[in-house]
Design a protein around this motif. Structure first.
Motif, short mmCIF file in Angstrom:
data_model
loop_
_atom_site.label_atom_id
_atom_site.label_comp_id
_atom_site.label_asym_id
_atom_site.label_seq_id
_atom_site.Cartn_x
_atom_site.Cartn_y
_atom_site.Cartn_z
N LEU A 52 0.84 -1.20 0.00
CA LEU A 52 0.00 0.00 0.00
C LEU A 52 0.87 1.25 0.00
N ARG A 53 1.95 1.24 0.78
CA ARG A 53 2.86 2.38 0.78
C ARG A 53 3.51 2.57 -0.60
N PHE A 54 3.84 1.45 -1.25
CA PHE A 54 4.40 1.53 -2.60
C PHE A 54 3.42 2.25 -3.53
N LEU A 55 2.18 1.83 -3.51
CA LEU A 55 1.18 2.40 -4.41
C LEU A 55 0.90 3.87 -4.11
N ALA B 92 2.25 -4.03 -7.92
CA ALA B 92 3.38 -3.12 -8.11
C ALA B 92 3.75 -2.99 -9.57
N ALA B 93 3.75 -4.11 -10.30
CA ALA B 93 4.12 -4.06 -11.72
C ALA B 93 3.03 -3.38 -12.54
N GLY B 94 1.76 -3.54 -12.13
CA GLY B 94 0.70 -2.78 -12.78
C GLY B 94 0.90 -1.29 -12.58
N PHE B 95 1.23 -0.90 -11.36
CA PHE B 95 1.51 0.51 -11.07
C PHE B 95 2.68 1.03 -11.90
N ALA B 96 3.69 0.20 -12.11
CA ALA B 96 4.90 0.61 -12.83
C ALA B 96 4.75 0.57 -14.35
N ALA B 97 3.66 -0.01 -14.85
CA ALA B 97 3.48 -0.15 -16.30
C ALA B 97 3.12 1.18 -16.93
N ASP B 98 3.60 1.40 -18.14
CA ASP B 98 3.25 2.65 -18.82
C ASP B 98 2.01 2.50 -19.69
#
Length: 309
Positions: A5-8, A44-50
């Protein structure tokens, strides 16, 4: 849960450009060393995807590693089920033959393999023959994608998420070691639960991606917090028993809420940069794929949980 959650909420919402499957995989792989749970990797990878396509790829890959925890994080996997007549057990004509301690052999064709040409390892559903009731006895085989007799032919890009490769798979006299045949029934232990596991992880990745878009586009705090609440729901479902009818009903309700939240974003997309907005309009059809399968799963769960009179 606090770490993801903190990452997001605090990671930079400016994604690195991802112009190829190789770029996607490099970013995904880095995150697998940071998060241990496959669903957290998906988020996390969804968040990092462009773009949505690469969020989907991370959700799909994470789902396979959730279903099969023994799979190494360093390899890319593809589940090979669908044949010319579909993906139900009776449609499986790819055959696993041979017996004893010697090599087994695979022969057949899979019509549509997600991530096919990008995969290092293939997970192939094959029949060993029929049981006394005339039903296919299915097994799941783990196979190096570069093995002699394996041919992957890339298919034309689909109309949405075209960045994710799909392929036709042909298997001709492919040798298989006995320990590459996974234990248990190929359909009930792997293919059937994967439908639920995939929904949880793919929608988790989509929610991660939407949170990134929300943060960098200045969407209201209330919208971000609603997306975060859906993240918590999907994360919990991803760790629940995928064969449970109660989980199926909870997942059906969660997906309904996700769709309503997405449909309610409306004019907020005007605040998003044009390339991201245009790709979203093209790719949002992804969320409706397998709608009939989900409806059948929901109805079956309702029947099983309806008290008898």
């Amino acid at each position: 849960m606090d770490e993801i959650l903190r990452f997001l909420l605090t990671e930079s919402p400016a994604p690195e450009p991802q112009g190829s499957v190789g770029d996607w995989w490099a970013r995904h792989l880095r995150l697998t060393s940071r998060f241990s749970l496959p669903v957290d990797v998906a988020l996390a990878a969804g968040f990092a995807a462009d773009r949505l396509g690469y969020a989907f790829a991370s959700g799909y890959h994470s789902a396979l590693r959730s279903l099969l925890p023994e799979l190494s994080r360093e390899h890319r996997y593809a589940l090979c089920v669908t044949e010319a007549e579909g993906g139900h057990p009776a449609a499986m004509h790819t055959r696993l033959t041979g017996s004893g301690e010697g090599p087994l052999r695979l022969e057949g064709t899979k019509a549509f393999v997600t991530l096919g040409t990008a995969a290092d390892v293939l997970l192939v559903v094959a029949t060993e023959g029929q049981d006394e009731q005339g039903r296919n006895r299915l097994r799941l085989v783990r196979l190096d994608a570069r093995r002699p007799g394996v041919t992957l032919t890339e298919l034309p890009p689909p109309p949405f998420v075209p960045e994710v490769p799909h392929a036709e798979l042909r298997l001709h006299a492919v040798e298989v070691a006995p320990d590459e045949v996974l234990p248990g029934d190929g359909y009930t232990r792997y293919v059937k639960p994967f439908r639920t596991v995939e929904d949880c992880h793919v929608f988790a990745a989509v929610l991660g991606w939407l949170l990134q878009v929300a943060r960098r586009s200045g969407w209201p705090d209330e919208v971000r917090e609603e997306l975060l609440a859906l993240v918590v729901t999907m994360r919990g479902l991803a760790q629940a028993a995928p064969a449970s009818p109660a989980v199926h009903l909870a997942l059906a309700g969660a997906l309904d809420v996700c769709r309503r939240r997405v449909d309610g974003l409306g004019a907020l997309w005007e605040q998003v940069d044009p390339p991201t907005r245009e790709r979203w309009e093209r790719d949002r059809l992804l969320l409706n794929v397998a709608g009939k399968v989900r409806a059948k799963r929901r109805e079956a769960a309702r029947r099983k949980l309806t008290p008898s009179e």
